[in-house]
Design an enzyme around this catalytic site. Structure first.
Site, PDB file in Angstrom:
ATOM      1  N   LYS A  33      31.242  62.146  62.130  1.00  0.00           N
ATOM      2  CA  LYS A  33      31.122  62.099  60.840  1.00  0.00           C
ATOM      3  C   LYS A  33      30.371  62.705  60.051  1.00  0.00           C
ATOM      4  CE  LYS A  33      29.987  57.242  60.164  1.00  0.00           C
ATOM      5  NZ  LYS A  33      28.523  57.651  58.731  1.00  0.00           N
ATOM      6  N   SER A  34      28.791  63.077  60.841  1.00  0.00           N
ATOM      7  CA  SER A  34      28.182  63.947  59.582  1.00  0.00           C
ATOM      8  C   SER A  34      28.679  65.581  59.258  1.00  0.00           C
ATOM      9  CB  SER A  34      26.888  64.222  60.504  1.00  0.00           C
ATOM     10  OG  SER A  34      26.586  63.115  60.192  1.00  0.00           O
ATOM     11  N   ASP A 326      21.511  56.270  63.966  1.00  0.00           N
ATOM     12  CA  ASP A 326      22.645  54.808  63.926  1.00  0.00           C
ATOM     13  C   ASP A 326      22.887  54.824  65.191  1.00  0.00           C
ATOM     14  OD1 ASP A 326      22.800  55.742  61.726  1.00  0.00           O
ATOM     15  OD2 ASP A 326      24.206  57.703  61.619  1.00  0.00           O
ATOM     16  N   LYS A 353      20.154  50.827  55.711  1.00  0.00           N
ATOM     17  CA  LYS A 353      21.473  51.456  56.239  1.00  0.00           C
ATOM     18  C   LYS A 353      22.640  50.627  55.832  1.00  0.00           C
ATOM     19  CE  LYS A 353      19.651  53.960  58.799  1.00  0.00           C
ATOM     20  NZ  LYS A 353      20.034  55.584  58.072  1.00  0.00           N
TER      21      LYS A 353
END
Ligand code: S3P
Length: 449
Positions: A33-34, A326, A353
């Site tokens: 995702k990043s 995460d 978060k």
């Protein structure tokens, strides 16, 4: 799919997971995702055509993609995972006609706040109800020091309104280890006069540094100091996005807690700033083998084989926290299955978060009968060990994708069925999760209502 005017949020997706599942097979989880966010951002600002392979077609990264389309960038999605971006150059973005809607995505909002602060046009950044509760001062304050003209809502929340401004370089000692803050300021620094210096309190993910260099933009990294000088240009590139270690983490934990499990995960990104989950699981005694390690698109990548192991509780080293930030929902599930006590401290960032991940996980563990003690900056979990099991019951994920996926894995060691509520946001980071876990042997039924 995310669109710039989507305001409808759905909370009705329920996972019903029967006990007795297993995890077997050979899988590739979706793209990182990043890296996917950053590929769209840098590809859009580059001169020339950038091709991205392995792009994460999840809602979060699609929000970033849509935002750049809304600013006039031509982006094609010809095949699954392939994205072609016709870069417009550093000063080629156009004013969006309406607020940019960034859904659930903190990365989109914080990185775009930096990137858009240096543009010659104004913009407004909005998000869903979860993103609208998350702290934005952490980026607005240093951006204001650079001369940015940003307005937040009371309480330091979004929508963020950005007006054009001339930016200047700063030296900034970051108060928390946050790759979103670091990357926001690096992207603003591209438009600032002079050299911006950022000091991280602890190493956190460095995909922006690596990708800027891959696009031919000089970035100086000296230990925990990053320097970026404004006024350069980006050269179009190709980006090979590895499978997201944060998505692989659910399977690493699932296979580690499930007797008989044997799973191979392909092409997983093993950037040293992301491998805390492997270090912590191995510290607990997990059986994770690195089969083949290679470099793809400037990032270390490997195939991983994971099998069941008797886990033991540990004191999680604080230096691993930013490297596994995460992965704690999944790691809490592993800790519950371990022999002895696992303690986590120095992890207050988990409270801001997509949900308060310490409290949301603690509530779910409580429903399943796991003894624990919540701390302001962490948790103590009393594992039930190799012969123990989770109970059964209904768990509210509070719309947090990673909580929903973590408890799906808990079903592998549950004594009865689990019902996991509010799972729609699994689609933000892991499209196809329910189908993939079913294929690997977890009896999951997903339904609306
Ligand atoms: C991210 C950084 C981390 C992480 C998030 C993605 C990024 O956030 O939790 O999922 O892509 O830069 P913080 O910077 O807030 O720790």
């Amino acid at each position: 799919m995310a669109t710039s005017d989507s305001t409808q949020e759905q909370h009705d997706l329920v996972y019903r997971v029967a006990p007795g599942g297993s995890l077997q097979g050979d899988v590739r989880v979706p793209g990182d995702k990043s890296i996917s966010h950053r590929a769209i951002m840098l590809g859009s600002l580059a001169d020339g055509v950038t091709q991205v392979d392995g792009f994460l077609e999840g809602e979060d990264s699609l929000c970033t993609l849509q935002a750049f389309r809304d600013m006039g960038v031509h982006i094609e999605r010809p095949d699954s995972g392939r994205v072609v971006i016709r870069g417009v150059g550093m000063h080629g973005l156009r004013a969006p006609a309406q607020p940019l809607y960034l859904g659930n995505s903190g990365t989109s909002m914080r990185l775009l706040a930096g990137l858009l602060s240096g543009q010659a046009f104004g913009s407004v950044l909005t998000g869903d109800s979860s993103l609208s509760k998350r702290p934005m001062k952490r980026v607005a304050e240093p951006l204001a020091r650079m001369g940015a003209n940003l307005t937040l809502q009371p309480g330091g929340l979004c929508p963020i309104r950005i007006e054009p401004a001339k930016l200047r370089a700063i030296e900034y000692r970051m108060p928390m280890a946050s790759a979103q803050v670091k990357s926001c300021l690096m992207l603003a620094a591209l438009y600032a006069e002079g050299e911006t210096t950022l000091v991280e309190p602890a190493p956190c993910r460095d995909h922006t540094e690596r990708m800027l260099q891959g696009f031919g933009y000089p970035v100086v990294v000296e230990g925990n100091i990053v320097r970026v000088r404004g006024g350069g240009t980006l050269r179009a590139s190709t980006v090979d996005v590895p499978a997201d270690i944060s998505s692989a983490a659910f399977f690493l934990v699932g296979a580690s807690i499930c007797p008989g499990a044997d799973l191979t995960l392909r092409h997983v990104g093993l950037n040293p700033t992301r491998i805390g989950v492997i270090n912590i699981l191995q510290g607990m005694g997990a059986d994770i083998q690195v089969l083949r390690q290679y470099i793809a698109g400037g990032e270390p990548v490997a195939d991983l084989r994971v099998r069941y192991a008797d886990l033991r509780g540990i004191a999680i080293p604080e230096d691993q926290v930013p490297l596994a930030i995460d992965e704690f929902p999944a790691l809490f599930v592993a800790a519950a299955c371990a022999e002895g006590v696992t303690t986590l401290s120095g992890a207050e960032e988990l409270r801001v978060k997509e949900s308060d991940r310490i409290q949301t996980m603690a509530d779910g563990l409580g429903v399943l009968g796991v003894a624990h003690e919540v701390k302001p900056d962490g948790i103590v979990i009393e594992g039930f060990g190799a012969t123990g099991r989770f109970g059964s019951g209904s768990i509210d994920s509070h719309g947090d994708h990673r909580i929903a996926m973590a408890f799906t894995m808990a079903s592998l060691r549950a004594s009865g069925p689990l019902t996991i509520l509010d799972c729609n946001n699994v689609a933000t980071s892991f499209p196809g999760f329910a189908e993939l876990v079913k294929r690997c042997g977890i009896p999951l039924a997903a339904s609306h209502g």
